[in-house]
Design a protein around this motif. Structure first.
Motif, short mmCIF file in Angstrom:
data_model
loop_
_atom_site.label_atom_id
_atom_site.label_comp_id
_atom_site.label_asym_id
_atom_site.label_seq_id
_atom_site.Cartn_x
_atom_site.Cartn_y
_atom_site.Cartn_z
N TRP A 277 71.54 39.94 61.06
CA TRP A 277 71.99 41.16 60.67
C TRP A 277 71.60 41.71 59.34
O TRP A 277 70.97 40.70 58.49
N ALA B 29 76.56 45.73 60.68
CA ALA B 29 77.11 45.03 61.95
C ALA B 29 76.14 45.08 63.37
O ALA B 29 76.38 44.61 64.25
N ALA B 30 75.03 46.00 63.12
CA ALA B 30 74.12 45.97 64.06
C ALA B 30 73.33 44.69 64.52
O ALA B 30 72.66 44.41 63.21
N PRO B 31 73.28 44.01 65.75
CA PRO B 31 72.25 43.08 66.07
C PRO B 31 70.91 43.45 65.93
O PRO B 31 70.56 44.47 66.75
N LEU B 32 70.27 42.77 65.09
CA LEU B 32 68.73 43.09 64.97
C LEU B 32 67.91 41.94 65.07
O LEU B 32 68.50 40.70 65.51
N ASP C 223 72.10 44.43 55.84
CA ASP C 223 72.98 45.29 55.25
C ASP C 223 72.13 46.19 54.12
O ASP C 223 72.63 46.98 53.53
N ASP D 111 73.12 49.77 59.32
CA ASP D 111 74.33 49.25 59.98
C ASP D 111 74.56 47.73 59.75
O ASP D 111 73.88 47.01 60.47
N ASP E 38 64.31 46.42 66.02
CA ASP E 38 65.42 46.45 67.07
C ASP E 38 64.61 46.69 68.44
O ASP E 38 63.85 47.71 68.87
#
Length: 372
Positions: A325, A308-311, A327, A306, A350
């Motif tokens: 982020w 947009a997911a903060p990692l 992609d 994702d 994560d």
């Protein structure tokens, strides 16, 4: 307190292969597996001509280590096999190490070794021996999640090796076990003493195993002589500043060895251009990277990352995780990261879970990103 080995249950009738390097970690794993009642087979890989490094206590898989692994196996009363993987190790790890330097990159041979010889070839050997699992002494945790096995950091942050195992595939993770991931090193040594293992106080390996002297440049020059060709040192605009004695002596972010006087501020290696034997240097701020393009990505999370997911991402084994982020191809940092070099790995997390990672193929300097 019983140790959770996370091995197939029940123990009776189950066969486990343990990768034994001759060090205290893998020796304790073998002892714990035997104690738990599993049929245990130790396998040690001879990875290179160990004659030159047999006397070193800072490497793994050298001649003395093979002897130590055999002694531990005899102490435990288990079968032990030594397999000659010198040719495979040379092709997959040593030659790749030299080729990476020749391309102006910064290699990580330990990742390649785990990715190829240890977790590809050794896993095949374990299956050929009819084992139900392959156990190793790595400090990393295997956690059963909703969608199968997950890879997590070890509880001991000083020993965590998850960065070096990012290329482990889901299929491999199903078969692998890491009994030490929930322990601290002091606990492991206590077990070694409890089992009366001869390696209980053996020092940890520190150097790259096939370069026990630490002189990487000498090995690379021998294998790839073109890396020792002198060339120009230039600034970011291409203005010549001096000469160097071979790109093999430099990596991105390095300050030492740039012998240029009269500069208003310290200079750092910003880029290596092996096609022209050019070393590009600049101020520290020029090392800031806004994003990195990754190749050969191994993703252990959901089917599609994702964006947009903060990692969090680590671009060196000892670096602190940086907010980012991803992609699926491009890793974008929240703030500029320094010392990001092509050839190294970027591992994405994560929390404590390893989501995946890849090899850094190219970087976007922060100052160019801001200018755009």
């Amino acid at each position: 307190m019983p140790v959770d080995l996370q091995l197939p249950a029940p123990a009776k009738g189950k066969r486990i292969v343990v990768a034994m390097s001759g060090g205290v970690d893998s020796s304790v794993v073998a002892a714990l597996v035997v104690e738990a009642g599993y049929e245990t087979i130790g396998v040690t890989l001879q990875l290179y001509d160990h004659g030159a490094v047999a006397a070193s206590s800072k490497t793994c898989c050298a001649g003395s280590d093979i002897h130590d692994a055999r002694r531990v196996a005899n102490r435990l009363g288990i079968a032990h096999y030594v397999l000659d993987y010198e040719s495979a190790f040379r092709d997959s790890v040593i030659d790749d190490f030299a080729d990476s330097y020749a391309r102006g990159e910064t290699p990580i041979p330990c990742v390649r070794c785990n990715q190829t010889v240890k977790f590809r070839d050794l896993l095949t050997v374990a299956k050929d021996l009819g084992a139900d699992a392959l156990a190793t002494g790595h400090y990393v945790r295997r956690v059963n999640g909703d969608r199968g096995a997950e890879l997590h950091r070890a509880i001991d942050p000083a020993r965590d090796q998850s960065y070096f195992l990012f290329a482990t595939t889901s299929a491999q993770l199903d078969y692998l076990r890491f009994p030490l991931g929930g322990m601290e090193k002091s606990e492991v040594r206590e077990h070694a003493r409890r089992f009366d293992l001869a390696v209980a106080n053996k020092p940890d390996s520190q150097d790259i195993c096939f370069v026990p002297t630490g002189d990487y440049a000498a090995l690379v020059k021998k294998l790839r002589p073109e890396t020792a060709i002198p060339g120009n040192i230039v600034d970011l605009s291409g203005q010549p500043l001096g000469r160097h004695e071979g790109l093999v002596h430099f990596t991105v972010g390095q300050r030492k060895g740039i012998d240029i006087g009269g500069q208003p501020a310290p200079l750092y290696v910003v880029r290596l251009e092996p096609e022209s034997q050019t070393l590009v240097v600049g101020p520290r701020e020029a090392l800031g990277v806004a994003s990195a393009t990754l190749s050969s990505v191994n993703w252990l999370g959901a089917a599609v990352p994702d964006p947009a997911a903060p990692l969090a991402a680590k671009i060196r084994s000892m670096a602190k995780p940086a907010s980012a982020w991803f992609d699926g191809k491009t890793l974008r940092f929240k703030t500029p990261e320094f010392g990001v070099s092509p050839g190294q790995a970027a591992v994405i997390y994560d929390g404590d879970r390893v989501m995946g990672g890849g090899w850094i193929a190219a970087t976007e300097p922060a100052y160019k990103a801001m200018a755009a």
